[in-house]
Design an enzyme around this catalytic site. Sequence first.
Site, mmCIF file in Angstrom:
data_model
loop_
_atom_site.group_PDB
_atom_site.id
_atom_site.type_symbol
_atom_site.label_atom_id
_atom_site.label_comp_id
_atom_site.label_asym_id
_atom_site.label_seq_id
_atom_site.Cartn_x
_atom_site.Cartn_y
_atom_site.Cartn_z
ATOM 1 C CG HIS A 282 -1.747 -0.962 1.649
ATOM 2 N ND1 HIS A 282 -1.380 -2.006 2.165
ATOM 3 C CD2 HIS A 282 -3.053 -1.307 1.447
ATOM 4 C CE1 HIS A 282 -2.415 -2.933 2.274
ATOM 5 N NE2 HIS A 282 -3.454 -2.365 1.990
ATOM 6 C CG ASP B 95 1.780 -0.903 3.139
ATOM 7 O OD1 ASP B 95 0.956 -0.755 3.813
ATOM 8 O OD2 ASP B 95 1.842 -1.901 2.341
HETATM 9 C C1 XUL Z 1 -7.642 -6.724 4.291
HETATM 10 C C2 XUL Z 1 -6.685 -6.914 3.054
HETATM 11 C C3 XUL Z 1 -6.016 -5.911 2.718
HETATM 12 C C4 XUL Z 1 -5.910 -5.779 1.126
HETATM 13 C C5 XUL Z 1 -5.144 -4.775 0.905
HETATM 14 O O1 XUL Z 1 -8.321 -7.555 4.852
HETATM 15 O O2 XUL Z 1 -7.023 -8.034 2.762
HETATM 16 O O3 XUL Z 1 -4.625 -6.052 3.095
HETATM 17 O O4 XUL Z 1 -5.334 -7.178 0.644
HETATM 18 O O5 XUL Z 1 -5.658 -3.493 0.981
#
Ligand code: XUL
Length: 448
Positions: free
Chosen positions: A101, A104
């Site tokens: 992300h 992150d």
């Molecule tokens: C949350 C989840 C996230 C997504 C990306 O449950 O799975 O980490 O994969 O935002």
Amino acid sequence: MAYWNVDKVPYVGTGADLKSGLGFHYYNADEVIGGKKMRDWLRFSVAYWHTFDQRLVDPFGDGTAIRPYDKYTDPMDQALAKVDYAFEFYDKLGVDYLCFHDRDLAPEGDTLRQTNANLDKVVDKIVENQKTSGMKVLWNTANMFTNPRFVAGAATSPYADVFAYSAAQLKHSLEIGKRVGSENYVFWGGREGYESLWNTDMKKEQEHAAKLFHLAKDYANEIGFDAQMLLEPKPKEPTTHQYDFDAATTIAFMKEYDLDKDFKLNLEGNHANLAGHTYQHEIRVAREAGLLGSLDANEGDKLIGWDIDEYPSNLYETTAAMYEVVEQGSIGPRGGLNFDAKPRRSSFAPEDLFYGHIVGMDSFAAGLRVALKMKEDKVLENLVADRYSSYQSGIGADIESGKASLADLENYSLDKTQKDLRDATSSDHLEQVKDTINHYIVSVLGGK
Ligand code: XUL
Ligand code: CO
């Protein structure tokens, strides 16, 4: 310099001492099985958030994680140092992909302009490391759920400023995706849902979600960012109801808002369980709709009601998931297995991050080996074909071809006795089928 007190993880096979420690028993990256290298079947990816940022908090307790970069106290220093730790981790583990992300990677500033500047510094360093290591990005995404501004959603927020901010954040995230060469781009709408219907305009919120997806795809086209767009379903948590509930609901949404040509699905094991499904069910639904894009690898726990993102270790589940993948010929056009998974709170040592990925990678590699053998022997294929064989001739063929009207079917059925219909069915010997699957798991893995 060695950042992690661990050697490069070797493939030791199944002949090695059962307690040999760090090593793959089933994952042999360059071994060709079913016509492809294992690394190309599985395309394993490490999730930046759970691996390098996660402190192992749970709803009742603080984080327990001990991480070697805790010594950096300035958030930006730590963010930059973490990139070095991350790339050594990928190399020692032997994976080819990472996922992240935007949030992150670097701390937020007060304005989006400042936040983007922090982020760009870290992305510069990631791009440098990609050049020397060959590491690829399976997907990136924008975190539009952690900051309090997203309290009532991002695209589905009732507040127009929040929609605008989300779109601006997303724009930069797509630009980063292009810079790092992401093969896919993921949307997980953590807060795109509702707490209560009493104060929610559900139709408007879903239209806004679709609007942002279209804006994203249009902008990606405009800048030449050629990633496969993916939606990641989850039924709830943190909201009481998330609009992208499960594969079937998300596919209906994609069709309603004309997104099914450009978007596919990223499916996750624990999310499937929260929706009351198996992982295999979700993968099957997407595969049969031609919309299977990529997989988030983790598993839930029957005894815990929330999303625990446990590293996968259940061979039965990984075999079932890989059976669907083998059926499709690949995970998706550019899909992979991203470990959206973290250690338990009690395994807080740095090396547990390696053990977690090893059990996950080995479990999917084992599942792949079993699924390929089952497919090669056509065990289930023959069984399923036989089960539906009555549609190949006679009245069954007339139903299939559309030749049979309701009147024809009445005519055919009117004088059939109770016994005739009982005789038209036969036992599926389901328990024997399950025994066969167990036997495949044990013998394929034992013989390896
Ligand atoms: C949350 C989840 C996230 C997504 C990306 O449950 O799975 O980490 O994969 O935002
Ligand atoms: Co996920």
